[in-house]
Structure formats: C-alpha cells, structure tokens
Write a protein that holds these residues in place. Structure first.
Motif, PDB file in Angstrom:
ATOM      1  N   GLY A 389       0.850  -1.360  -0.049  1.00 45.03           N
ATOM      2  CA  GLY A 389      -0.008  -0.040  -0.049  1.00 45.03           C
ATOM      3  C   GLY A 389       0.812   1.222  -0.101  1.00 45.03           C
ATOM      4  O   GLY A 389       0.510   2.191  -0.896  1.00 45.03           O
ATOM      5  N   ALA A 390       1.973   0.925   0.735  1.00 45.69           N
ATOM      6  CA  ALA A 390       2.926   2.464   0.826  1.00 45.69           C
ATOM      7  C   ALA A 390       3.575   2.484  -0.483  1.00 45.69           C
ATOM      8  O   ALA A 390       3.628   3.771  -0.937  1.00 45.69           O
ATOM      9  CB  ALA A 390       3.898   2.197   1.820  1.00 45.69           C
ATOM     10  N   VAL A 391       3.908   1.702  -1.194  1.00 40.78           N
ATOM     11  CA  VAL A 391       4.677   1.717  -2.385  1.00 40.78           C
ATOM     12  C   VAL A 391       3.585   2.225  -3.543  1.00 40.78           C
ATOM     13  O   VAL A 391       3.814   3.202  -4.396  1.00 40.78           O
ATOM     14  CB  VAL A 391       5.067   0.341  -3.045  1.00 40.78           C
ATOM     15  CG1 VAL A 391       5.717   0.483  -4.210  1.00 40.78           C
ATOM     16  CG2 VAL A 391       6.211   0.069  -2.073  1.00 40.78           C
ATOM     17  N   LEU A 392       2.304   1.748  -3.428  1.00 43.89           N
ATOM     18  CA  LEU A 392       1.206   2.202  -4.342  1.00 43.89           C
ATOM     19  C   LEU A 392       0.968   3.584  -4.230  1.00 43.89           C
ATOM     20  O   LEU A 392       0.734   4.463  -5.097  1.00 43.89           O
ATOM     21  CB  LEU A 392       0.148   1.262  -4.158  1.00 43.89           C
ATOM     22  CG  LEU A 392      -1.067   1.460  -4.998  1.00 43.89           C
ATOM     23  CD1 LEU A 392      -0.541   1.428  -6.578  1.00 43.89           C
ATOM     24  CD2 LEU A 392      -2.310   0.774  -4.816  1.00 43.89           C
ATOM     25  N   ASP A 393       0.721   3.991  -2.871  1.00 41.04           N
ATOM     26  CA  ASP A 393       0.491   5.504  -2.458  1.00 41.04           C
ATOM     27  C   ASP A 393       1.467   6.202  -2.871  1.00 41.04           C
ATOM     28  O   ASP A 393       1.095   7.554  -3.457  1.00 41.04           O
ATOM     29  CB  ASP A 393       0.207   5.546  -1.066  1.00 41.04           C
ATOM     30  CG  ASP A 393      -0.151   7.065  -0.632  1.00 41.04           C
ATOM     31  OD1 ASP A 393      -1.263   7.239  -0.980  1.00 41.04           O
ATOM     32  OD2 ASP A 393       0.686   7.665  -0.107  1.00 41.04           O
ATOM     33  N   ARG A 394       2.711   5.871  -2.904  1.00 40.77           N
ATOM     34  CA  ARG A 394       3.856   6.985  -3.401  1.00 40.77           C
ATOM     35  C   ARG A 394       4.002   6.938  -4.829  1.00 40.77           C
ATOM     36  O   ARG A 394       4.292   8.052  -5.509  1.00 40.77           O
ATOM     37  CB  ARG A 394       5.099   6.519  -2.903  1.00 40.77           C
ATOM     38  CG  ARG A 394       5.368   6.599  -1.344  1.00 40.77           C
ATOM     39  CD  ARG A 394       6.759   5.959  -0.794  1.00 40.77           C
ATOM     40  NE  ARG A 394       7.107   5.900   0.621  1.00 40.77           N
ATOM     41  CZ  ARG A 394       8.020   5.688   1.283  1.00 40.77           C
ATOM     42  NH1 ARG A 394       9.053   4.956   0.448  1.00 40.77           N
ATOM     43  NH2 ARG A 394       8.084   5.626   2.466  1.00 40.77           N
ATOM     44  N   SER A 395       3.503   5.734  -5.478  1.00 41.57           N
ATOM     45  CA  SER A 395       3.429   5.970  -6.922  1.00 41.57           C
ATOM     46  C   SER A 395       2.361   6.947  -7.433  1.00 41.57           C
ATOM     47  O   SER A 395       2.807   8.028  -8.376  1.00 41.57           O
ATOM     48  CB  SER A 395       3.513   4.495  -7.618  1.00 41.57           C
ATOM     49  OG  SER A 395       4.330   3.692  -7.077  1.00 41.57           O
ATOM     50  N   VAL A 396       1.279   6.725  -6.807  1.00 40.92           N
ATOM     51  CA  VAL A 396       0.262   7.571  -7.012  1.00 40.92           C
ATOM     52  C   VAL A 396       0.559   8.961  -6.728  1.00 40.92           C
ATOM     53  O   VAL A 396       0.006   9.983  -7.581  1.00 40.92           O
ATOM     54  CB  VAL A 396      -1.307   7.118  -6.311  1.00 40.92           C
ATOM     55  CG1 VAL A 396      -2.629   8.092  -6.612  1.00 40.92           C
ATOM     56  CG2 VAL A 396      -1.630   5.696  -6.854  1.00 40.92           C
ATOM     57  N   TRP A 397       0.831   9.359  -5.765  1.00 39.87           N
ATOM     58  CA  TRP A 397       1.426  10.658  -5.363  1.00 39.87           C
ATOM     59  C   TRP A 397       2.130  11.065  -6.103  1.00 39.87           C
ATOM     60  O   TRP A 397       2.243  12.406  -6.800  1.00 39.87           O
ATOM     61  CB  TRP A 397       1.830  10.548  -3.864  1.00 39.87           C
ATOM     62  CG  TRP A 397       2.669  11.871  -3.340  1.00 39.87           C
ATOM     63  CD1 TRP A 397       3.814  12.128  -3.280  1.00 39.87           C
ATOM     64  CD2 TRP A 397       1.872  13.221  -3.406  1.00 39.87           C
ATOM     65  NE1 TRP A 397       4.167  13.741  -2.919  1.00 39.87           N
ATOM     66  CE2 TRP A 397       2.648  14.317  -2.740  1.00 39.87           C
ATOM     67  CE3 TRP A 397       0.424  13.599  -3.600  1.00 39.87           C
ATOM     68  CZ2 TRP A 397       2.496  15.424  -2.550  1.00 39.87           C
ATOM     69  CZ3 TRP A 397       0.243  15.123  -2.979  1.00 39.87           C
ATOM     70  CH2 TRP A 397       1.118  15.899  -2.600  1.00 39.87           C
ATOM     71  N   ALA A 398       3.296  10.428  -6.622  1.00 35.85           N
ATOM     72  CA  ALA A 398       4.350  11.070  -7.569  1.00 35.85           C
ATOM     73  C   ALA A 398       3.696  11.266  -9.130  1.00 35.85           C
ATOM     74  O   ALA A 398       3.989  12.356  -9.669  1.00 35.85           O
ATOM     75  CB  ALA A 398       5.364  10.039  -7.885  1.00 35.85           C
TER      76      ALA A 398
END
Length: 409
Positions: A389-398
C-alpha cells in the motif's frame, strides 16, 4: 547518557516525520480502505487455515495381523432366488466356512428386480453340518431315508446313535451335497414334498424373485475369497464344489447380475465433521446384462488403517483398493478386446478375492497450523499489505505531482 543518545538515534529504523509535513490525499484514503479490506480477507484465510483439520499419514508394519477381520456386505441379486445359491468363505490356510448365512449374514427376498426387500423375515440358511448326517432317529423313533446318499442299516438291532437318518429336507440336501449328487429342487423326495419346500421353491422361481444379502461376519486376517455360487456347496480333499443342477435346469432363467450396495472391512471411521474417512470403491457398483454362464471376480487389496482423532477415541479399521474382472465360462476372445483370450471353465458366480497387506496406515488428525504459525501468518499478511500500500500510494502521489506540474505550465 548524553553519549548514548546519538548512537541510538543513528540506528533508529522507524524514523518519524513532522506532523505538519504530512499531506493527506483522497487517493491515499482509497488505498487505505483497500488495504484494510485485503488485510481482513487475509486474516480470515489465516484463521480458517489455523482451524482446518488435516490427516498426517504414517506407514508402519501391522502388528495386529492375528486379529479377525470384519467384512460388511450388502449385495442384491435381482434374478436369483435366495434358495438357489450359497455364500462361502475359503482362505489359503485351508479353512472354509460353508453356507455362512445365519453366521452374520441374512438373505431377504425381493421381486421383479426391485431392490426393496419383499418382507422383513430373512430366508434362513442351512445350519446343519456333516456331523449331523450321523444323527439317529428323531424323538418319535423315525429314521428318515437318505435316498441312497448314505448307507443306512435297516437292522433294528443297530444302536440309535449309529444309525444315519435324514429326517428333513435340509438333511437330505446336505447328504446329496456330501455325495456330490444333483439335488435340483427336491422334487420326488418325501421330506421335501411334505415340508412344502418343493412347492415354495417352484413358486418363487415362477415369480422371478431375487435376493438381497446383508450383514457382517469375521474372517481370519489372511488371503482368501468370499463367493456366491449356485446350489449347495461341499468342501473336502482339497476341492470345493457346488451343485449346479437347479441353476442349469432352466436355460432361460437365473443369472448373477448384481448390485453391490455396500462393501467394507471393519467399522466406519467418522471424523469430527461427521464424514466417513474411508473410501468405498465398490459401493453402488452395478453389473447387469451378461450371460448366465458368467464369472465375476473382484480382487481386493486390504490395508489395515488406524484413525487417531483430536477429540474422539482412536479407531482401527481397514481400507481397500479393487480391480474388477469378468469373463464368460465358455472362454475365448473378449468381445471388446480382441487380443484378450479368456480361460475356459469354472463355475458361475461372484467372487471376492482379498489379499491382506502386512503394512498398516496410521492417519493422525491435527490442525494445519500451530498458534505461533497463525500469529506469524497474520503479522506477515498485515506487513506485506501495508508495504504494498505504501509503495502504491507513493507511486500515485508522484504521478499526481507530475500531472499538476504539467498543468501549471
């Protein structure tokens, strides 16, 4: 103390961010909800796996080889009256149990191929033995004729305990079997006529009655066979024979079509969920349609099995595998497999050949996971989902930042 704090700070793997520097987004909320759903699903699966019961099989040498073996059987013969066949057990030690009806098994009449029992009264078998052929006169002093099947001295001076008398139809039938004479339906034999045996048998033949055999018996735990074959049987001097006279008398009647409703060795092994742990490969097995002169053979490999349950007492029973085979008595090439040539001869009937394995299987029930395994699985599931979830959230945020920057230009 002042010197130790910088060292601890340098190895802190859980560094914190300032609350004011945190940015909350709608996409992050959606990802969080998804993570919660996935975590709950994985925890539920871990719990189901933790409470799931499995069997751990172990193979050992069977030390209970001297214990008797229980046979449970329920079989239907729709085209064979109960009086026309016997049920015998032979083993490789030379022991035989002849006409074992009343020794754990019972015959029930059925009609018109219907597998439902015609009445609740079982058809009794022959309880006589060869030793009873030497019985003297009955209580009225009557000594019935054996019709030449046995030597009978008509001299009144012969002691009663030495006279050989056949005072009923079953004794005459057994005397004929001992002499290997054809008995047919007993017509013309005074004892059988007076008892109504002949009339009753002829009526049941004309009514096209069948027979259902059910029950349980014990045998030696050594290889042998259990078989159904026509007529009275006789064992002696290394051979086992059957009287086929009545079976062969009617060319258009009788055959060994059959349905095996149930066949097993030993008690049923019911697990914690109320299910039978044993496999029953012959249950509801049906053969209808072959010719009258046909031999049906079942080759069974029996393995002793012990079930060790979590909350119930252990149970010793047996399991088996089976190979089926049938052939016409006339022999010759098989109709379906032209390269197979059947042997000629034998007697019509159904034969169960059983071979006893020297090994034993122990099935021990246990939970699929231990408590520590369940806890470790839950922690791994939660950590893994949060990491993804953290990796996915960072990707979406970027990605959102890149899109905003392009719009600002």
């Amino acid at each position: 103390m002042s010197n130790s704090r910088p060292k601890l700070l340098s190895i802190d793997a859980f560094s914190k961010t300032i609350e004011d520097a945190k940015i909350k987004t709608a996409s992050g909320g959606i990802i969080t909800l998804l993570c919660v759903v996935v975590v709950m699903f994985l925890i539920n699966n871990e719990y189901k796996d933790y409470t799931r019961i499995i069997n751990l099989p172990t193979l050992v040498v069977d030390k209970d080889i001297n214990k008797p073996l229980d046979i449970n059987l329920d079989i239907t013969f729709p085209n064979l009256p109960c009086e026309l066949f016997t049920m015998d057990i032979l083993d490789i030690s030379g022991d035989s149990q002849v006409d074992i009806i009343n020794s754990g098994f019972l015959k029930y009449r059925i009609v018109n191929g219907n597998e439902e029992i015609l009445d609740n009264e079982p058809v009794l078998g022959n309880d006589l033995s060869l030793s009873q052929l030497s019985a003297g006169p009955d209580k009225d002093g009557k000594c019935g004729s054996c019709w030449g099947a046995l030597l009978q001295d008509g001299n009144d001076n012969v002691p009663d305990n030495e006279k050989k008398c056949c005072n009923d139809c079953q004794t005459v039938k057994l005397a004929y079997a001992d002499k290997l004479w054809a008995f047919y339906d007993g017509e013309g034999i005074e004892q059988c006529e007076n008892e109504g045996y002949v009339k009753k048998l002829q009526e049941r033949i004309e009514a096209k009655e069948g027979c259902r055999v059910k029950g349980t018996t014990k045998i030696n735990r050594i290889s042998g066979n259990l078989h159904f074959a026509p007529g009275a049987s006789h064992s002696g001097t290394g051979r086992h024979v059957h009287d086929l006279s009545l079976y062969d008398k009617f060319k258009d009647k009788f055959n060994f079509d059959h349905t095996i409703n149930h066949f097993s060795f030993g008690p049923a092994a019911i697990n914690e969920a109320g299910q039978d742990e044993q496999s029953h490969p012959l249950d509801n097995y049906k053969i209808w349609g072959p010719t009258k002169e046909h031999v049906f053979s079942y080759y069974l490999k029996v393995v002793a099995t012990r079930f060790e349950f979590l909350t119930k007492p252990s149970l010793d029973t047996n399991q088996f595998s089976v190979i089926t085979h049938d052939r016409p008595m006339k022999g010759g090439r098989d109709e379906d497999h032209q390269h197979t040539i059947h042997a000629r001869g034998g007697i019509p009937g159904v034969f169960f050949h059983f071979d006893i394995s020297p090994m034993k299987i122990i099935n021990k029930e246990q939970f699929a996971k231990t408590w520590s395994g369940f806890v470790l699985g839950v922690i791994s599931s939660v950590a893994g989902v949060l990491m993804v979830g953290a990796v996915l959230d960072r990707s979406v945020w970027a990605a959102e930042k890149v899109i905003r920057q392009k719009k600002d230009l």
